[in-house]
Enzyme design. Structure first.
Site, PDB file in Angstrom:
ATOM      1  N   ASP A 116      53.713  38.494  71.839  1.00  0.00           N
ATOM      2  CA  ASP A 116      54.999  37.958  72.001  1.00  0.00           C
ATOM      3  C   ASP A 116      56.033  38.527  71.216  1.00  0.00           C
ATOM      4  O   ASP A 116      57.248  38.324  71.462  1.00  0.00           O
ATOM      5  CB  ASP A 116      54.883  36.572  72.082  1.00  0.00           C
ATOM      6  CG  ASP A 116      54.266  35.782  73.072  1.00  0.00           C
ATOM      7  OD1 ASP A 116      54.672  36.125  74.327  1.00  0.00           O
ATOM      8  OD2 ASP A 116      53.484  35.003  72.846  1.00  0.00           O
TER       9      ASP A 116
HETATM   10  C1  BGC Z   1      54.054  33.011  68.755  1.00  0.00           C
HETATM   11  C2  BGC Z   1      53.960  32.672  69.965  1.00  0.00           C
HETATM   12  C3  BGC Z   1      54.830  32.388  70.887  1.00  0.00           C
HETATM   13  C4  BGC Z   1      56.040  33.021  70.585  1.00  0.00           C
HETATM   14  C5  BGC Z   1      57.368  32.775  71.452  1.00  0.00           C
HETATM   15  C6  BGC Z   1      55.271  33.753  68.697  1.00  0.00           C
HETATM   16  O1  BGC Z   1      55.727  33.734  67.133  1.00  0.00           O
HETATM   17  O2  BGC Z   1      52.955  33.574  67.916  1.00  0.00           O
HETATM   18  O3  BGC Z   1      52.826  31.815  69.970  1.00  0.00           O
HETATM   19  O4  BGC Z   1      54.402  32.478  72.175  1.00  0.00           O
HETATM   20  O5  BGC Z   1      56.374  33.289  69.282  1.00  0.00           O
HETATM   21  O6  BGC Z   1      57.892  31.538  71.125  1.00  0.00           O
HETATM   22  C1  NOJ Z   2      50.575  32.912  71.407  1.00  0.00           C
HETATM   23  C2  NOJ Z   2      50.893  32.904  73.132  1.00  0.00           C
HETATM   24  O1  NOJ Z   2      50.434  31.712  73.630  1.00  0.00           O
HETATM   25  C3  NOJ Z   2      50.170  34.105  73.632  1.00  0.00           C
HETATM   26  O2  NOJ Z   2      50.467  33.998  75.043  1.00  0.00           O
HETATM   27  C4  NOJ Z   2      50.176  35.223  72.896  1.00  0.00           C
HETATM   28  O3  NOJ Z   2      49.771  36.309  73.572  1.00  0.00           O
HETATM   29  C5  NOJ Z   2      50.041  35.097  71.700  1.00  0.00           C
HETATM   30  N1  NOJ Z   2      50.724  34.229  71.007  1.00  0.00           N
HETATM   31  C6  NOJ Z   2      50.403  36.439  70.659  1.00  0.00           C
HETATM   32  O4  NOJ Z   2      51.602  36.744  70.525  1.00  0.00           O
END
Ligand code: BGC
Ligand code: NOJ
Length: 812
Positions: free
Chosen positions: A483
Site C-alpha cells: 500500500d
Molecule cells: C499500512 C497498511 C494500510 C495503508 C493504508 C499502510 O501504512 O501498512 O496496513 O493499508 O497504510 O492506510
Molecule cells: C496491510 C493491508 O491490509 C494489506 O492489504 C497490504 O497488502 C499490506 N498492509 C501491505 O501494505
C-alpha cells in the site's frame, strides 16, 4: 519474560500477570455480534460493523491505555477492587485471564473472595453474555456490593467521536426492573436498540455517566462504587451508560452466580413502539429468556466449545514440538477465523472506523479459513466479487453492513482483481463446488448488471492484460500489495493521503510483483478454464502468461534478484542500481511462487540474496537498505522511519511467500527456519520485547534497522494469519487440497523424524502419517492409502464418511 502460559488442553492462553506489555486481547463472536475483550476487561462490542453499529464506547490511544470496557467492581466494606485488576488496580491476591476460542474468563481474588467473569457471545445470539461467579473461600460470612458498568456508543463510532454538539443532547434510555435499554435515535430513523440486564433484582442502577462516575473521576473510582450506592440516574443526553448494583451476602464456602446480558435488537419498523414512544421490548425479553440461569450459560458454553472443536478438527497435527502443535491446531486457525470475520476493521490497532473489508485482504484471509467453513467462504467470494467493476478493477474495500464498495482508501490497486482468482480457486479446490462459477454476480453492486462469477475472474485476468506499461509489465495503479509504494502519487502536502491522491499520469509505473501474481494466478485461471472445457480461453490465457514470463525474464531480473517495480520515470526500484531499497521481498516471493527462475537457478540466487540481505534474527525484512529519507517518487514507504512497517519492517504477511518459495526449491531447513522465527508460540519467552500477544501473529515486527528490533505491532488482523497457515499446512507439512484429491508433498527440516496430520476433506477423513527415516527434506519414497501403494503424490477423493489411513515415507 513471559506473562502467562498456554493451556493446550483447554485451547487457552492463560495470562497470570495483568501488566502485559500491551493489552492482550481476544475476540468474542463468530457470526454477527462481536466483542473485543482485553486481559483486563477492556474493549467494546458491535453488531456486524464496527463503525456503523458500535454498541459500547471505546477510546483508542487513551491515557491510561485501555480504559473503558465491560467492568465489574466489588466494594466490600470500603475495599474496592475489580476482578480484571483494571480499572481499580487494587492488587489482587490472584489474577488470571484465560483467552479461549470465542470466550474469555477473567478471575480475581482478594481476601479469599473470588470473582470469575466469563465473557462470551453464544452461537446464533446477538449479544454478549457475562456470567459472574462469586465464591467465598474464607470461613467468615461476606457481604459486599457488585457493580457492573458499560458505556453506550451512539451507534456510528466516527460520529460518536466527533459530533459532540449534537450527541450530548441525543442520548436516551428506558429502564425497566433490572434492564437498561439504550434507545438513542430510536425515536427517529433507527430500528435497533441495545440493552444491558442481569438476571436478578438490583439494589440500584445508573444510566447517566456523570452521576455514576462523578464528573472529575476516572473509571478507577466511580462515586457510586466508592460510596457503595447507585444514583438511580436516568440519562437525558450527555453520556448514557448502564450499571447495576447488587448487594450480596455469602456464607463461608458459598458460591453465587449471576448472568448479565448485553444485547442488540432489531425491530421491524411497523412494530417499533408499543405505546407513545415506548420501545417494543418483546424481542429483548425473548433474548433475556434464553439466559435466565447459569445452566443456560453452561449449555451455550458447551455448544461454543463443540463448534470450535469441530472447526479445528478439519486439520490437526501431531508433532513432537508443542509450540508447533499449538500454532497449527489452535491459534493460527483461530486467528484465521478472526481475520476472516473482521478483515482489517477492528482490533487494538484498527479503530473500527476507517477500514471495512478489504478486497485483496478478504480474498487472502479466505485461504486460511476455507477448509473450516466453506459455506461462509462461498458467500464471502460472492460479496467481494459483487463490488468489482465491469473492467475488472475493484473497490479496495467494502462495508460489512451494506456490502457496498467504497473508495475511502482509494481504488485502482492493480493487484486487487487477481486475488479474486486465488480466493475462488482455493474454494473450489477445497469443496469441489464448481457451481460457484455459474453464480450470477453483480458489478459494482448493481443488481441490473450481472455476469457469472467465471466472467468476473476473466475480467480480473484481463484487467492486467489491458493495463500494461512501457515494458509490458502490469501498471501498478494506486499501489500493488504494498500500500505504501505509491508511484503515481508525488505528495508534498502534509496530511494528504498517499492512497487516494494520484497526481501523476498512471501510464508508466509498473509492478514486477503483479507480473509474478499474473503468472501464478493466471495459471490457476487456465486450470479452471481447462476443467470447464474452455480450451480456447485457456489457450488465450496461456499466451498472455507466456508473454508475461518473457517480460519478467527480460525486464524483471536484476542479476541477483527480481526487480520490484519501475517508477514514474521508468527507473528501477529494488535494483542494485539504487542506493536505498536495492532489494524487496515481495517480488522474490511472488515470482518464485509463480515458478519463475526455478529451472534456471535464478530462484536459488534470489533466495540466497533474501537470506543475505533481508533475513535477520526476528524474520525477513521487507526491503534493504531501508529508506533513510523521503523519496517523493516512491510515496508512503519512505515516510516510515527505518525498520518500521513497509520501510524494512518485518512485514510478516509476506514472510510465508519466501517459506513457500524455499519449499519449491526443496529447502525444508530454510522454510522451517523462517517459519519458526515469526511463529508466535516460539516467541513467548521474549514477550516483553515482542510486546503483542504470544498466541497470534502481528502484522509487523520491527526490523534490523529499527530502534527496537523484535518489537511487534498490529496484532491479530493481518494477512499473516492466513498465509502462515497456508505455508505450514500446505507447503511445509505438505498436505494440500487440489481439484482431484489431496496432494502430499512435505518439505520439512531434515532433522524431523515425522508427524501425523488428520485432515477432513470433502466428507472423508484422512489420517496421514509422515515418516522421515532417511532424514531428507523432501521427496516421496512411498505413498500408501489404506494398505495400497499409490503412484505419484495425489490421494484420490475417498467416499464421504470413510476414514482412511495414509502412510507417507519420505526419501530418495
Ligand atoms: C499500512 C497498511 C494500510 C495503508 C493504508 C499502510 O501504512 O501498512 O496496513 O493499508 O497504510 O492506510
Ligand atoms: C496491510 C493491508 O491490509 C494489506 O492489504 C497490504 O497488502 C499490506 N498492509 C501491505 O501494505
Amino acid at each position: 519474560m513471559k506473562f502467562g502460559h498456554f493451556d493446550d488442553q483447554k485451547k487457552e492462553y492463560v495470562i497470570t500477570n495483568p501488566r502485559t506489555p500491551y493489552p492482550w486481547i481476544n475476540y468474542l463472536g463468530c457470526e454477527d455480534f462481536f466483542s473485543i475483550v482485553t486481559n483486563t476487561a477492556g474493549g467494546y462490542s458491535f453488531y456486524k460493523d464496527a463503525r456503523l453499529r458500535r454498541i459500547t464506547r471505546y477510546r483508542y490511544n487513551n491515557v491510561p491505555v485501555d480504559d473503558g470496557g465491560k467492568y465489574f467492581y466489588i466494594n466490600e466494606k470500603g475495599k474496592v477492587w475489580s476482578p480484571g485488576w483494571k480499572p481499580v488496580k487494587t492488587e489482587l491476591d490472584r489474577y488470571e485471564c484465560r483467552h479461549g476460542m470465542g470466550y474469555t474468563r477473567i478471575t480475581g481474588e482478594v481476601d479469599q473472595l473470588e470473582a470469575e467473569v466469563l465473557y462470551m457471545v453464544p452461537l446464533g445470539y446477538h449479544g454478549e453474555v457475562q456470567r459472574v461467579k462469586l465464591s467465598n473461600r474464607s470461613d467468615r460470612k461476606r457481604s459486599f456490593s457488585l457493580f457492573s458498568y458499560v458505556e453506550w456508543c451512539l451507534w456510528d463510532a466516527l460520529d460518536d467521536n466527533t459530533n459532540f454538539q449534537r450527541n450530548f443532547s441525543t442520548g436516551q434510555v428506558e429502564i425497566v426492573d433490572s434492564t437498561i435499554y439504550h434507545k438513542t435515535e430510536y425515536r427517529e430513523r433507527r430500528d435497533h436498540y441495545a440493552f444491558y440486564t442481569v438476571n436478578e433484582q438490583v439494589a440500584g442502577l445508573d444510566s447517566d455517566r456523570e452521576a455514576f462516575l462523578g464528573l472529575y473521576n476516572g473509571y478507577d473510582a466511580p462515586d457510586a462504587v466508592m460510596e457503595c450506592e447507585s444514583r438511580n440516574s436516568h440519562a437525558h443526553g450527555w453520556s448514557p451508560v448502564a450499571s447495576h448494583q447488587l448487594n450480596i451476602e455469602l456464607e463461608p464456602g458459598e458460591e453465587k452466580q449471576l448472568v448479565f446480558v448485553l444485547g442488540y435488537v432489531e425491530v421491524p419498523v411497523a412494530d417499533k413502539f408499543v405505546e407513545d414512544q415506548m420501545i417494543n421490548k418483546e424481542p429483548a425479553e425473548k433474548m433475556m429468556a434464553k439466559f435466565r440461569t447459569a445452566a443456560d450459560v453452561d449449555r451455550a458454553f458447551n455448544e461454543l466449545g463443540n463448534f470450535w472443536e469441530d472447526l479445528l478438527s478439519v486439520y490437526q497435527l501431531e508433532h513432537p514440538e508443542k509450540e508447533l502443535n499449538r500454532a497449527v491446531n489452535i491459534w493460527n486457525q483461530y486467528q484465521c477465523m478472526v481475520t476472516f470475520n473482521f478483515s482489517r476493521s477492528a482490533s487494538f490497532f484498527e479503530s473500527g472506523i476507517g477500514r471495512g473489508m478489504g478486497f485483496r485482504d478478504s480474498n487472502q484471509d479466505l485461504i486460511g479459513f476455507v477448509h473450516q467453513v466453506p459455506g461462509r467462504a462461498r458467500e464471502r467470494i460472492i460479496d467481494i466479487a459483487s463490488t468489482q467493476f465491469e473492467d475488472g478493477s475493484a473497490y479496495h474495500q467494502y462495508q460489512p453492513l451494506t456490502k457496498k464498495g467504497n473508495d475511502a482508501v482509494g481504488s485502482n490497486f492493480n493487484d486487487d482483481p487477481l486475488w479474486l482468482i486465488l480466493g475462488t480457486d482455493e474454494y473450489i479446490k477445497e469443496t469441489g463446488d464448481w457451481t460457484i462459477l455459474d453464480e450470477m454476480v453483480p458489478f459494482d453492486n448493481d443488481e441490473s448488471n450481472k455476469a457469472t462469477l467465471f466472467e468476473h475472474l476473466k475480467r480480473s485476468f484481463n484487467h492486467v492484460v489491458n493495463n500494461l506499461g512501457p515494458h509490458k509489465l502490469p501498471l501498478i495503479g494506486r499501489a500493488d500489495w504494498n500500500d505504501c509504494l505509491n508511484l503515481n502519487c508525488f505528495s508534498e502536502t502534509p496530511g494528504e493521503s498517499f492512497q487516494t491522491t494520484e497526481n501523476k499520469e498512471g501510464g508508466v509505473a509498473e509492478s514486477v510483483f503483479i507480473a509474478g501474481m499474473f503468472v501464478l494466478y493466471g495459471a490457476s485461471y487456465v486450470k479452471l478454464c481447462q476443467k470447464l472445457g474452455k480450451e480456447e480461453e485457456a489457450e488465450r490465457a496461456m499466451g498472455h502468461i507466456e508473454d508475461m514470463r518473457k517480460v519478467v525474464d527480460e525486464h524483471g531480473w536484476d542479476g541477483k534478484w527480481f526487480i520490484r517495480a519501475y517508477d514514474h520515470f521508468g527507473e528501477k526500484i529494488g535494483s542494485d542500481e539504487r542506493e536505498e531499497g536495492k532489494i524487496f521481498i515481495e517480488s522474490q516471493g511472488m515470482c518464485i511462487m509463480a515458478g519463475i527462475g526455478l529451472d534456471d537457478g535464478r530462484a536459488r540466487t534470489a533466495l540466497d540474496s533474501v537470506k543475505e540481505r533481508l533475513d535477520c534474527e526476528y524474520g525477513i525484512v521487507l526491503n534493504n537498505p531501508a529508506f533513510t529519507r523521503y523519496h517523493v517518487q516512491y510515496g508512503e514507504i519512505s515516510t516510515y522511519p527505518e525498520g518500521y512497517k513497509e520501510n524494512a519492517g518485518i512485514f510478516c504477511h509476506n514472510n510465508p511467500w519466501i517459506m513457500i518459495a524455499e519449499t519449491l526449491e526443496g529447502n525444508g531447513n530454510a522454510a522451517w527456519d523462517y517459519f519458526r522465527k515469526i511463529c508466535p508460540p516460539y516467541l513467548e519467552e521474549i514477550s516483553d520485547l515482542h510486546k503483542t500477544e504470544p498466541y497470534v501473529y502481528s502484522q509487523m515486527i520491527a526490523g534490523k534497522d529499527a530502534f527496537k528490533p523484535g518489537e511487534a505491532k498490529n496484532s491479530w488482523l493481518t494477512g499473516t494469519a492466513a498465509w502462515n497457515f497456508y505455508a505450514i499446512s500446505q507447503y511445509i507439512l505438505g498436505i494440500r487440497a487440489d481439484h482431484d484429491g489431496l496432494l502430499i508433498n512435505p518439505v520439512i527440516p531434515e532433522a524431523w523424524d515425522g508427524y501425523t496430520v488428520t485432515r477432513k476433506f470433502r466428507g472423508a477423513t484422512y489420517r496421514i502419517e509422515v515418516s522421515n527415516p532417511g532424514h531428507v527434506s523432501s521427496g516421496l519414497k512411498e505413498l500408501i492409502l489404506n494398505g495400497e501403494k499409490l503412484e505419484g503424490n495425489l490421494i484420490p477423493i475417498c467416499d464421504a464418511g470413510s476414514v482412511n489411513q495414509v502412510q507417507v515415507v519420505l526419501g530418495k
